[in-house]
Write an enzyme that holds these catalytic residues in place. Structure first.
Site, PDB file in Angstrom:
ATOM      1  N   ASN A 123      29.996 -15.716 148.136  1.00 29.90           N
ATOM      2  CA  ASN A 123      30.411 -14.762 147.105  1.00 29.90           C
ATOM      3  C   ASN A 123      30.932 -15.574 145.925  1.00 29.90           C
ATOM      4  OD1 ASN A 123      33.399 -15.155 147.313  1.00 29.90           O
ATOM      5  ND2 ASN A 123      33.035 -14.356 149.366  1.00 29.90           N
TER       6      ASN A 123
ATOM      7  N   GLY B  94      30.084 -12.981 157.490  1.00 30.41           N
ATOM      8  CA  GLY B  94      28.645 -13.261 157.656  1.00 30.41           C
ATOM      9  C   GLY B  94      28.299 -14.731 157.750  1.00 30.41           C
ATOM     10  N   VAL B  95      27.197 -15.084 157.097  1.00 32.54           N
ATOM     11  CA  VAL B  95      26.732 -16.480 157.197  1.00 32.54           C
ATOM     12  C   VAL B  95      27.711 -17.414 156.477  1.00 32.54           C
ATOM     13  CG1 VAL B  95      25.237 -16.475 155.120  1.00 32.54           C
ATOM     14  CG2 VAL B  95      24.642 -17.891 157.079  1.00 32.54           C
ATOM     15  N   ASP B  96      28.390 -16.922 155.460  1.00 39.99           N
ATOM     16  CA  ASP B  96      29.417 -17.708 154.730  1.00 39.99           C
ATOM     17  C   ASP B  96      30.507 -18.145 155.717  1.00 39.99           C
ATOM     18  OD1 ASP B  96      31.356 -16.911 151.694  1.00 39.99           O
ATOM     19  OD2 ASP B  96      30.846 -18.811 152.647  1.00 39.99           O
TER      20      ASP B  96
ATOM     21  N   SER C 139      21.607 -11.772 150.767  1.00 45.06           N
ATOM     22  CA  SER C 139      21.950 -10.416 150.316  1.00 45.06           C
ATOM     23  C   SER C 139      21.607  -9.294 151.293  1.00 45.06           C
ATOM     24  CB  SER C 139      21.290 -10.068 148.961  1.00 45.06           C
ATOM     25  OG  SER C 139      22.018 -10.664 147.910  1.00 45.06           O
ATOM     26  N   THR C 140      20.975  -9.606 152.430  1.00 47.42           N
ATOM     27  CA  THR C 140      20.508  -8.503 153.303  1.00 47.42           C
ATOM     28  C   THR C 140      21.531  -8.134 154.366  1.00 47.42           C
ATOM     29  OG1 THR C 140      19.395 -10.032 154.831  1.00 47.42           O
ATOM     30  CG2 THR C 140      18.105  -9.195 152.960  1.00 47.42           C
ATOM     31  N   GLY C 141      22.713  -8.690 154.300  1.00 48.48           N
ATOM     32  CA  GLY C 141      23.791  -8.311 155.243  1.00 48.48           C
ATOM     33  C   GLY C 141      24.806  -7.448 154.536  1.00 48.48           C
ATOM     34  N   ILE C 142      25.968  -8.014 154.321  1.00 45.56           N
ATOM     35  CA  ILE C 142      27.069  -7.259 153.686  1.00 45.56           C
ATOM     36  C   ILE C 142      26.654  -6.710 152.321  1.00 45.56           C
ATOM     37  CG2 ILE C 142      29.420  -7.562 152.734  1.00 45.56           C
ATOM     38  CD1 ILE C 142      29.866  -9.594 155.058  1.00 45.56           C
ATOM     39  N   TYR C 143      25.745  -7.422 151.633  1.00 46.18           N
ATOM     40  CA  TYR C 143      25.347  -6.967 150.277  1.00 46.18           C
ATOM     41  C   TYR C 143      24.238  -5.907 150.298  1.00 46.18           C
ATOM     42  CZ  TYR C 143      28.373 -10.330 147.828  1.00 46.18           C
ATOM     43  OH  TYR C 143      29.452 -11.024 147.338  1.00 46.18           O
TER      44      TYR C 143
HETATM   45  N1  APR Z   1      22.515 -17.963 160.546  1.00 46.36           N
HETATM   46  C1  APR Z   1      21.536 -17.359 159.824  1.00 46.36           C
HETATM   47  N2  APR Z   1      21.667 -16.139 159.270  1.00 46.36           N
HETATM   48  C2  APR Z   1      22.848 -15.499 159.474  1.00 46.36           C
HETATM   49  C3  APR Z   1      23.923 -16.056 160.198  1.00 46.36           C
HETATM   50  C4  APR Z   1      23.710 -17.350 160.749  1.00 46.36           C
HETATM   51  N3  APR Z   1      24.666 -17.975 161.446  1.00 46.36           N
HETATM   52  N4  APR Z   1      24.959 -15.159 160.201  1.00 46.36           N
HETATM   53  C5  APR Z   1      24.531 -14.082 159.515  1.00 46.36           C
HETATM   54  N5  APR Z   1      23.263 -14.276 159.085  1.00 46.36           N
HETATM   55  C6  APR Z   1      22.397 -13.392 158.315  1.00 46.36           C
HETATM   56  C7  APR Z   1      22.700 -11.922 158.364  1.00 46.36           C
HETATM   57  O1  APR Z   1      22.173 -11.355 159.552  1.00 46.36           O
HETATM   58  C8  APR Z   1      21.937 -11.455 157.137  1.00 46.36           C
HETATM   59  O2  APR Z   1      20.580 -11.276 157.463  1.00 46.36           O
HETATM   60  O3  APR Z   1      22.539 -13.727 156.944  1.00 46.36           O
HETATM   61  C9  APR Z   1      22.031 -12.651 156.177  1.00 46.36           C
HETATM   62  C10 APR Z   1      22.959 -12.441 154.993  1.00 46.36           C
HETATM   63  O4  APR Z   1      24.058 -11.670 155.415  1.00 46.36           O
HETATM   64  P1  APR Z   1      25.558 -11.961 154.898  1.00 46.36           P
HETATM   65  O5  APR Z   1      26.050 -13.193 155.502  1.00 46.36           O
HETATM   66  O6  APR Z   1      26.338 -10.707 155.095  1.00 46.36           O
HETATM   67  O7  APR Z   1      25.379 -12.257 153.328  1.00 46.36           O
HETATM   68  P2  APR Z   1      25.109 -11.265 152.124  1.00 46.36           P
HETATM   69  O8  APR Z   1      24.453 -10.004 152.540  1.00 46.36           O
HETATM   70  O9  APR Z   1      24.451 -12.132 151.087  1.00 46.36           O
HETATM   71  O10 APR Z   1      26.583 -10.884 151.635  1.00 46.36           O
HETATM   72  C11 APR Z   1      27.358 -11.891 151.041  1.00 46.36           C
HETATM   73  O11 APR Z   1      29.088 -11.588 152.625  1.00 46.36           O
HETATM   74  O12 APR Z   1      29.853 -13.215 154.000  1.00 46.36           O
HETATM   75  C12 APR Z   1      30.116 -12.559 152.838  1.00 46.36           C
HETATM   76  O13 APR Z   1      31.273 -14.166 151.506  1.00 46.36           O
HETATM   77  C13 APR Z   1      30.044 -13.486 151.660  1.00 46.36           C
HETATM   78  O14 APR Z   1      30.941 -11.849 150.197  1.00 46.36           O
HETATM   79  C14 APR Z   1      29.747 -12.502 150.571  1.00 46.36           C
HETATM   80  C15 APR Z   1      28.805 -11.515 151.241  1.00 46.36           C
END
Ligand code: APR
Length: 186
Positions: A30, A38-40, A129-133
């Site tokens: 972010n 999430g992945v962050d 972007s396909t998770g929390i976003y």
């Molecule tokens: N390895 C690979 N992919 C992963 C992992 C991992 N260990 N953990 C989660 N993912 C995938 C999720 O399943 C999703 O498909 O990463 C993708 C992105 O999801 P998010 O991590 O939620 O990221 P995003 O949708 O871009 O949202 C970003 O989330 O984590 C916070 O700080 C970050 O505020 C920012 C927001």
């Protein structure tokens, strides 16, 4: 599943990006660059405090007001197998008509350009972007793969491998279908 573009292998794998042994993994961060879920969260947990320390340094120097959506910065990989982490901020999905696709494409393009600028030859991406976003993964897959393929067609001899690392089986299958569709349409 893989596709060869010039000298580069474009690979789709299902797995955990924190275990990938590549020159750089890309973090779906972010704009604060100070960690999240999430992945962050997974990358900071696995990579250890040195990654956050370098992110804090970026916030105190080149990015005092944070990292704008679509842009990318690079830090150490810390304790990760990957030597570096490229942090990029994906767009939050609102309605699909707020420039989300262009911003998502910029994440992939700017991350690849930064990897090249730093002399890196293997890069692994999560599905940004396909998770929390909440970006719909079917649409994000087409944006991600078409952007990566266009970049590799323009720079066919730089990268050895660009890897999409999909966390869930469903996402892996969505990306597989999108890659097959893009390969057919040439
Ligand atoms: N390895 C690979 N992919 C992963 C992992 C991992 N260990 N953990 C989660 N993912 C995938 C999720 O399943 C999703 O498909 O990463 C993708 C992105 O999801 P998010 O991590 O939620 O990221 P995003 O949708 O871009 O949202 C970003 O989330 O984590 C916070 O700080 C970050 O505020 C920012 C927001």
């Amino acid at each position: 599943m893989t596709s060869i573009i010039g000298h580069t292998q474009l690979a789709l794998v299902q797995g955990d990006i924190t275990t990938q042994d590549v020159d750089a993994i890309v973090n779906a961060a972010n704009s604060s660059l100070l960690g999240g879920g999430g992945v962050d969260g997974a990358i900071h947990r696995a990579g250890g405090p040195d990654i956050l320390a370098e992110c804090r340094q970026l916030r105190e120097t080149s990015h005092t007001s944070g990292l704008p959506t679509g842009q990318a910065v690079i830090t150490t990989g810390g304790r990760l197998p990957a030597r570096h982490v490229i942090h990029t901020v994906g767009p939050v999905w609102l309605s699909g008509s707020r420039g989300e696709a262009e911003l998502l494409a910029a994440c992939y393009r700017n991350s690849l350009q930064l990897a090249m600028d730093r002399g890196l030859h293997t890069v692994a991406f999560p599905s940004i972007s396909t998770g929390i976003y909440s970006y719909p993964v079917e649409q994000a897959a087409r944006v991600a793969l078409s952007t990566i393929m266009a970049f590799l067609k323009a720079q066919p001899d730089w990268f050895d491998e660009v890897r999409m690392v999909l966390y869930s089986r469903y996402d892996f299958e969505v990306y597989q279908a999108a890659l097959a569709e893009l390969q057919q349409s040439g």
